[in-house]
Design an enzyme around this catalytic site. Sequence first.
Site, PDB file in Angstrom:
ATOM      1  N   GLY A  97     -12.573   3.661 -22.861  1.00 21.61           N
ATOM      2  CA  GLY A  97     -12.047   2.208 -22.801  1.00 21.61           C
ATOM      3  C   GLY A  97     -10.415   2.165 -23.037  1.00 21.61           C
ATOM      4  O   GLY A  97      -9.869   3.077 -23.059  1.00 21.61           O
ATOM      5  N   CYS A  99     -13.533  10.234 -23.932  1.00 23.97           N
ATOM      6  CA  CYS A  99     -12.190   9.623 -23.924  1.00 23.97           C
ATOM      7  C   CYS A  99     -12.133   8.884 -25.199  1.00 23.97           C
ATOM      8  O   CYS A  99     -12.122   9.630 -26.208  1.00 23.97           O
ATOM      9  CB  CYS A  99     -11.966   9.036 -22.686  1.00 23.97           C
ATOM     10  SG  CYS A  99     -10.113   8.616 -22.311  1.00 23.97           S
ATOM     11  N   TYR A 100     -12.283   7.659 -25.042  1.00 20.15           N
ATOM     12  CA  TYR A 100     -12.053   6.752 -26.199  1.00 20.15           C
ATOM     13  C   TYR A 100     -13.314   6.819 -27.102  1.00 20.15           C
ATOM     14  O   TYR A 100     -13.079   6.992 -28.367  1.00 20.15           O
ATOM     15  CB  TYR A 100     -11.927   5.188 -25.595  1.00 20.15           C
ATOM     16  CG  TYR A 100     -11.840   3.974 -26.917  1.00 20.15           C
ATOM     17  CD1 TYR A 100     -10.495   3.814 -27.538  1.00 20.15           C
ATOM     18  CD2 TYR A 100     -12.962   3.676 -27.741  1.00 20.15           C
ATOM     19  CE1 TYR A 100     -10.540   2.777 -28.239  1.00 20.15           C
ATOM     20  CE2 TYR A 100     -12.872   2.882 -28.615  1.00 20.15           C
ATOM     21  CZ  TYR A 100     -11.583   2.480 -29.028  1.00 20.15           C
ATOM     22  OH  TYR A 100     -11.527   1.576 -30.191  1.00 20.15           O
ATOM     23  N   SER A 159     -32.822 -13.560   1.372  1.00 21.51           N
ATOM     24  CA  SER A 159     -31.475 -13.588   2.151  1.00 21.51           C
ATOM     25  C   SER A 159     -31.410 -12.922   3.408  1.00 21.51           C
ATOM     26  O   SER A 159     -30.821 -13.037   4.369  1.00 21.51           O
ATOM     27  CB  SER A 159     -30.243 -13.175   1.224  1.00 21.51           C
ATOM     28  OG  SER A 159     -30.536 -11.697   0.997  1.00 21.51           O
ATOM     29  N   GLY A 160     -32.558 -11.979   3.366  1.00 21.72           N
ATOM     30  CA  GLY A 160     -32.592 -11.147   4.664  1.00 21.72           C
ATOM     31  C   GLY A 160     -31.862  -9.495   4.249  1.00 21.72           C
ATOM     32  O   GLY A 160     -32.245  -8.729   5.071  1.00 21.72           O
ATOM     33  N   GLY A 161     -31.001  -9.571   3.101  1.00 19.86           N
ATOM     34  CA  GLY A 161     -30.566  -8.412   2.826  1.00 19.86           C
ATOM     35  C   GLY A 161     -31.533  -7.176   2.244  1.00 19.86           C
ATOM     36  O   GLY A 161     -32.889  -7.707   2.086  1.00 19.86           O
ATOM     37  N   VAL A 162     -30.913  -6.315   1.918  1.00 13.23           N
ATOM     38  CA  VAL A 162     -32.095  -5.215   1.332  1.00 13.23           C
ATOM     39  C   VAL A 162     -32.397  -5.539  -0.087  1.00 13.23           C
ATOM     40  O   VAL A 162     -33.856  -5.254  -0.217  1.00 13.23           O
ATOM     41  CB  VAL A 162     -31.261  -3.775   1.420  1.00 13.23           C
ATOM     42  CG1 VAL A 162     -32.279  -2.797   0.503  1.00 13.23           C
ATOM     43  CG2 VAL A 162     -30.856  -3.089   2.695  1.00 13.23           C
ATOM     44  N   ASP A 163     -31.612  -6.122  -0.979  1.00 14.86           N
ATOM     45  CA  ASP A 163     -32.222  -6.371  -2.283  1.00 14.86           C
ATOM     46  C   ASP A 163     -33.475  -7.368  -2.432  1.00 14.86           C
ATOM     47  O   ASP A 163     -34.544  -7.252  -2.971  1.00 14.86           O
ATOM     48  CB  ASP A 163     -31.182  -6.698  -3.309  1.00 14.86           C
ATOM     49  CG  ASP A 163     -29.881  -5.863  -3.126  1.00 14.86           C
ATOM     50  OD1 ASP A 163     -30.132  -4.539  -3.107  1.00 14.86           O
ATOM     51  OD2 ASP A 163     -28.568  -6.151  -3.295  1.00 14.86           O
ATOM     52  N   SER A 164     -33.204  -8.697  -1.745  1.00 10.36           N
ATOM     53  CA  SER A 164     -34.109  -9.615  -1.719  1.00 10.36           C
ATOM     54  C   SER A 164     -35.483  -9.153  -1.021  1.00 10.36           C
ATOM     55  O   SER A 164     -36.686  -9.547  -1.272  1.00 10.36           O
ATOM     56  CB  SER A 164     -33.702 -10.835  -1.199  1.00 10.36           C
ATOM     57  OG  SER A 164     -33.409 -10.782   0.272  1.00 10.36           O
ATOM     58  N   SER A 165     -35.156  -8.440   0.370  1.00  6.28           N
ATOM     59  CA  SER A 165     -36.492  -7.983   0.701  1.00  6.28           C
ATOM     60  C   SER A 165     -36.970  -6.887   0.227  1.00  6.28           C
ATOM     61  O   SER A 165     -38.423  -7.087  -0.133  1.00  6.28           O
ATOM     62  CB  SER A 165     -35.892  -7.467   2.233  1.00  6.28           C
ATOM     63  OG  SER A 165     -35.386  -8.187   2.906  1.00  6.28           O
TER      64      SER A 165
END
Length: 520
Positions: free
Chosen positions: A59, A86-87, A230-236
């Site tokens: 952080g 780290c933090y 949308s035609g993209g990978v995620d929504s498909s």
Amino acid sequence: MTAPADHQKVLIVDFGSQVTQLIARRLREARVYCEIHPYSKVEAALATMRPQAIILSGGPESVHEEGSPRAPQGVFEAGVPVLGICYGEMTMCEQLGGKVEGGHHREFGRAEITVEKASPLLAGLAPVGEDETVWMSHGDKIVAIPAGFDVVASSPGSPYAVIADETRRFYGVQFHPEVMHTPRGAIMLKNFTHGIAGLKGDWTMAAYRDEQIAKIREQVGSAKVVCGLSGGVDSSVAAVLIHEAIGDQLTCVFVDTGLLRKDEAAQVTTLFREHYNIPLIHVDASKEFLGALAGQSDPETKRKTIGRVFIEIFDREAGKIEGAEFLAQGTLYPDVIESVSSSSGKAHVIKSHHNVGGLPDFMKLKLVEPLRELFKDEVRALGRELGLTDAFVGRHPFPGPGLAIRIPGEITPEAVETLQQADAIYLEEIRKAGLYDSIWQAFAVLLPVKTVGVMGDARTYEKVLALRAVTSTDGMTADFFEFPWDVLGRCATRIVNEVRGVNRVVYDVTSKPPGTIEWE
């Protein structure tokens, strides 16, 4: 997010590091289920997740300053292994009786740590007395460690580069094992999860698929679901998964914004109607979107306009589907994290075209988000598990606002057509050269700049087109792709010759640092 009940789990406590998500990525790569929760909400996460191990992230704060974030005491009382990075190591030391000071020599970048003592955390790495390469990023210094801890490794600037309390199974590292610049950092993390915490690595896409199908059926029952495609990978992938769960209770609404890649609308309708036989409503709303964008050049205004118009059209079409009670979205885990600040919980203006935080009040639908726990590469793996072809799931990411954010300045039908043609040539040449699968994302940008050129015997005054291509594994960080000059030359020559309105092509070699969201 609801943790899968049957999986072993790791809780990642986020203190605001730009690379916290990379911790999760490394764990998921080792087939360990994990979730990121801000430090301010960890007590609730401890109760709901019941994790088998806990990791404290890095952080930007200084532990010695008043009001700096801390881990809830329950983290150290949960009886499970804890790793501070780290933090995370610094606050562990401060909270358990050690001491951290500022104003010391800073360490940023590549460093060598010397292994002082054997520890299961460093199993398989450099032996005692030898060096290990790591990536440091800190300006404060631990000057005393709590009782019970031993020094495992040190560096000239960090006497407590690795510490361990083997009895309580508490560990701290001053560097970042999650970044690729720590070459064997993934081994360290796996030593912690599999060796020290005893996790088996039971996170698989086959299991996830079965769990989500059961979950969707339980959530939806006999109601109808409408999916914003949308035609993209995620929504498909989301649509195919939901269709496998509930069949024709699902109807997809494909809102064609007119801002898609060339011929993409036809490809989407063919895939879902003919190949998967999923009910699909295709709405050609290109005139509505272009009309709403007319005269707008500010990128954030364009994003919000696209989001608003999309929701209005989608709500109108969804209202025609009798019995629709649920809305399906392809929301991913990075969307969830990045749309809300991990440390403060305040909304960021990052993905303003998304509805990750919920739907507008006027939409009377409940959300179904079966990909909400996945990273992008996991979505691709799930798509393959569902039978989608590599050619489809391997497609380069495409932003929700489409080509509108790849046309800086005003959006016109002519500009969209020009960009579609140039982008199609670019991707065609990449595929011909066999480079498509080596690139995470490649696209063209039509710049709002004109230059003077000479074509044949005539002077021209036309637009400049920028080409981008980046390499990445998860989209969180990326570097420019080192194109062979002959391929770039063919791309540029074809675009200038075949696309009217463009007389110059440039290639962008900007890298994508941790913490930024999209290449656009």
